[in-house]
Design an enzyme around this catalytic site. Structure first.
Site, PDB file in Angstrom:
ATOM      1  N   GLU B 234       5.245   4.940   2.817  1.00  0.00           N
ATOM      2  CA  GLU B 234       3.919   5.386   3.327  1.00  0.00           C
ATOM      3  C   GLU B 234       3.185   5.849   3.666  1.00  0.00           C
ATOM      4  O   GLU B 234       2.988   5.632   5.463  1.00  0.00           O
ATOM      5  CB  GLU B 234       2.696   4.684   2.294  1.00  0.00           C
ATOM      6  CG  GLU B 234       2.038   5.183   1.552  1.00  0.00           C
ATOM      7  CD  GLU B 234       0.470   4.580   1.999  1.00  0.00           C
ATOM      8  OE1 GLU B 234      -0.002   5.387   3.163  1.00  0.00           O
ATOM      9  OE2 GLU B 234      -0.295   3.504   1.743  1.00  0.00           O
ATOM     10  N   CYS B 271      -5.224   4.895   5.712  1.00  0.00           N
ATOM     11  CA  CYS B 271      -5.001   6.030   5.223  1.00  0.00           C
ATOM     12  C   CYS B 271      -5.199   7.087   4.356  1.00  0.00           C
ATOM     13  O   CYS B 271      -4.773   8.230   4.266  1.00  0.00           O
ATOM     14  CB  CYS B 271      -3.045   5.497   4.282  1.00  0.00           C
ATOM     15  SG  CYS B 271      -3.560   4.043   3.171  1.00  0.00           S
TER      16      CYS B 271
END
Lengths: 497, 497
Positions: B234, B271
């Site tokens: 990720e 994120c």
């Protein structure tokens, strides 16, 4: 929306890809009922080609008409199976978590998720399944069902058959008023075409059935991309079969019959052809091997798919037979009168473990028996070839009770564990798993057969706090089609209360 | 069962991997109830560490105690959520097709399929989530729930915190009588350690949260292997937010408040930090931008996670601001007194489209507004950054009715589409999708948050004609736990008739 052209690509591939991308942007919005009708119409149009299609395929593949007729039936069945799946609708894995506005310390938002198509899919058809794993085969049917547009690279070994099927799909596109370029057909222009297709910016995923070298090359091309994409290559498999001692004692004759039928079926030209047998040394094993060799020698061979495959079979078989410690009981012809013959070879566990050449797939009606000293050597041989589509366990209850851990180990070898049956014959149903650890396939988490093969071409998208009127039908509160959804962590086919 | 040692591996990594492989072979056989109890005990043991753990994490990460207390609660909630999932049992996707022995032309075999763990999983924890995406975080919890053993490479930025959590897991292993090596902890020994872990023959899959360069490197290492393995990285995301005209007119003040809170939350170290704003030029936009800049300038900054991150933030922010055509309304400090400041910049659509530097993630409390000439330019800007975890659509019903195609396009950009809310705040629930097209993640088909993240660590295995007594409990005819299964293509939680 790909706007940059890659200068290294041939103009024609770029044109095909831009067409198929534009078609995707239309096709993905089409309603399930229309998509299902389209898949059914493709099936109808293929059937409408009648004997002409079978005759063309016979000419190009050397496969007998009965086999091809059966394969065509499987192909149209697959298309209709995906049509039914799309119509039913639960395959999108809809999941709904409703909001809790007064939750402390923060409100819980409304979240709803389902699967959507990835984009244009490239399909490289298999030489050995001119219908069921080619132009309108499983990969194409599942990708169209997912809502992807498709480019098939026609297999050069049956290009005319492929062209006929393409024409049938074109007719279906017109009849169903689908986007004209939702399905594209590219004839082989050599090695570079495949690479260009996989590396084109508009390509979203790839399906391939064939050799390890071919499948691995496509996988590497995809990973070289600026944005890597999934490649589902179904590659070689030798499908090891264990014959346990008690069943060899008690069912010797039946096993010979079953096994000889499987190894010679379709001249051994299946990814599930049984290429490796394992057993512990015994008198019963020697009898089995002798009778199997005898039985297989009576088989009347036919031409293989094409000259290249037949040549490769004879060469690889001869190479295997020439290895030190490899022998045959009945030394019939390798080839004669333009046809190649099946062959049963045998060797010791020690020889097999030391010689990687013997682990390679010999594509054709060839099978090697490894006579092992004991169960430990047998397990070592078995583990040394893991990464298989299937492994078969031939045993009685007495055998399975004696070798209890065998299933735990079988799970690490293959995607499908078969009891008392050879691996040939792949049932098309939801519980089928056609796939296995590398190098059987490049992604062991997905099947290439059955409705779940659609999962290769989709990804989930989540909608957070989306107004009801903007949600896809599958995620709205009302559920008139009664699809199965996970609502607040409970499976239900009802409405959201 | 890996028997060959790779000579290039360091001895200690090899030892760790052989231990964790042996532990996997025991752990995968453990019953669901015991596995659930193990996950719950880890949660309890982490809580039992009390303030000492929070204090240690504060010291290493500069994050405030309130945030860390909340994150710890999320971490233990995740462990208990997976425990509940394992206990309930439907997650294995059991599928059963019963035999039809008298089917013509061939009998239908009995086929049953479910998910099994892949093997040892390597987890690279995130620097910005010392609990929830680190040692006992989502990747570890989902892998242990799947039945995989786990090796965590401790993040050097919070190695002591990681060590404390490791000790808690060790206690849980002892209390629950789990295989001693089911969880292993490796401290950073530099760059090579990660590569060796990913390329060890016993490694089955990898989870990573961090930078694009780090995630891509691991992905490439995995593909260099003789048998490639899945890597779930990720990576970066700038989470574009569109502000539509009508909402800018009507909700200007509320939007300023919401957005300023999101971009500065946790010093932008998420994120899901909103790094990019898109809107069509208007007076309302100018007011929004002015007020947002003002609001953000009032924010009291705190130290970032560690010096390296703060230094990188200031450098990347300065680099972005120095690009031709990029400006700010309110030019506060970049950094002062050892803390860095949030920043709102703006540019034109044309400038943004021409300059790839502006597309890069600036990890921290920075956000760039792209003022577009019209909706077409806005869409071009939006499409140019696709491959995102999230995209947010701020609009009124009037806006959504005017820009109808926007959702269709949003689906190609991101894994999660958020309506009238910034992207920060990732709800942990089954319908969450935390993942998106490359480069947001290396595999857009899987989520890293919520129970479905377990699907990263499993593959299906099919049993054909398996005697009932040899089947796993989940695939037997009787279904005493009432798990949901697909039986002959119908969902049911009943027995097989």
């Amino acid at each position: 929306m790909v706007t940059t052209k890659n200068a290294t690509l041939t103009a024609s591939i770029d044109e095909v890809m831009m067409n198929v991308l534009n078609a995707f942007n239309e096709y993905k919005k089409i309603l399930p009922e229309q998509k299902a009708n389209f898949l059914e119409t493709i099936a109808n149009e293929i059937e409408a080609l009648g004997d002409a299609l079978i005759n063309q395929a016979c000419e190009e593949t050397n496969l007998p008409a009965t086999r091809l007729t059966g394969e065509r039936a499987r192909t149209t069945m697959q298309l209709r199976m995906f049509a039914a799946m799309v119509k039913e609708g639960s395959w999108v894995e809809a999941s709904i978590d409703t909001a809790i506005p007064d939750r402390k310390p923060t409100p819980k938002p409304d979240l709803r998720k389902m699967l959507f198509p990835l984009g244009p899919v490239i399909v490289f058809g298999a030489s050995n399944f001119p219908f069921a794993y080619s132009t309108a085969g499983g990969d194409t049917a599942s990708a169209l069902a997912a809502g992807c547009s498709v480019v098939v690279k026609a297999h050069p070994a049956h290009a005319k058959t492929s062209q006929m099927v393409y024409e049938a799909i074109k007719t279906a596109i017109e009849k169903c008023n689908m986007p004209a370029n939702v399905f594209q057909h590219v004839h082989d222009e050599g090695f570079k075409t495949g690479k260009d297709l996989v590396q084109h910016p508009a390509t979203a995923a790839v399906g391939f059935t064939g050799s390890l070298s071919g499948g691995k090359a496509l996988y590497d091309y995809a990973n070289e991309r600026k944005n890597p994409i999934p490649v589902f290559s179904e590659m070689g498999s030798i499908n090891p079969i264990i014959f346990f001692p008690d069943t060899l004692e008690k069912n010797n004759e039946a096993l010979v019959k079953m096994y000889s039928g499987s190894v010679t079926l379709g001249m051994g030209q299946f990814c599930t052809n049984p290429g490796l047998m394992l057993a512990i040394e015994s008198d019963a094993l020697n009898i089995f091997l002798k009778n199997l060799s005898e039985e297989v020698s009576k088989f009347t061979p036919s031409k293989m798919l094409h000259e290249g495959i037949q040549k490769a079979y004879v060469e690889k078989m001869q190479k295997a037979l020439s290895q030190k410690g490899v022998d045959v009981i009945k030394n019939i012809f390798h080839q004669s009168n333009g046809v190649a013959y099946p062959k049963i070879a045998f060797t010791s566990g020690e020889t097999f473990l030391q010689n990687p050449t013997l682990h390679e797939e010999v594509f054709g009606p060839y099978s090697l028996m490894v006579k092992c000293k004991d169960i430990n050597e047998l397990k070592r041989v078995w583990m040394s070839v893991r990464g298989q589509l299937t492994t078969s366990l031939m045993g009685t209850d007495k055998d399975f009770n004696e070798y209890k851990n065998i299933i735990e180990e079988a799970k690490t070898i293959a995607g499908r564990i078969i009891f008392n049956h050879p691996p040939t014959g792949v049932e098309v149903c939801p519980s089928m798993m056609h796939g296995g650890p590398y190098p059987a396939t490049t992604d062991s988490r997905f099947t290439a057969v059955g409705i779940n093969s659609v999962k290769r071409w989709v990804r989930p998208v989540c909608f957070q706090n989306c107004p009801e009127y903007l949600l896809p039908e599958e995620l709205k509160n009302n559920n008139p089609k009664k699809i199965w959804r996970l609502v607040n962590n409970h499976f239900t086919n009802g409405d959201v209360a």
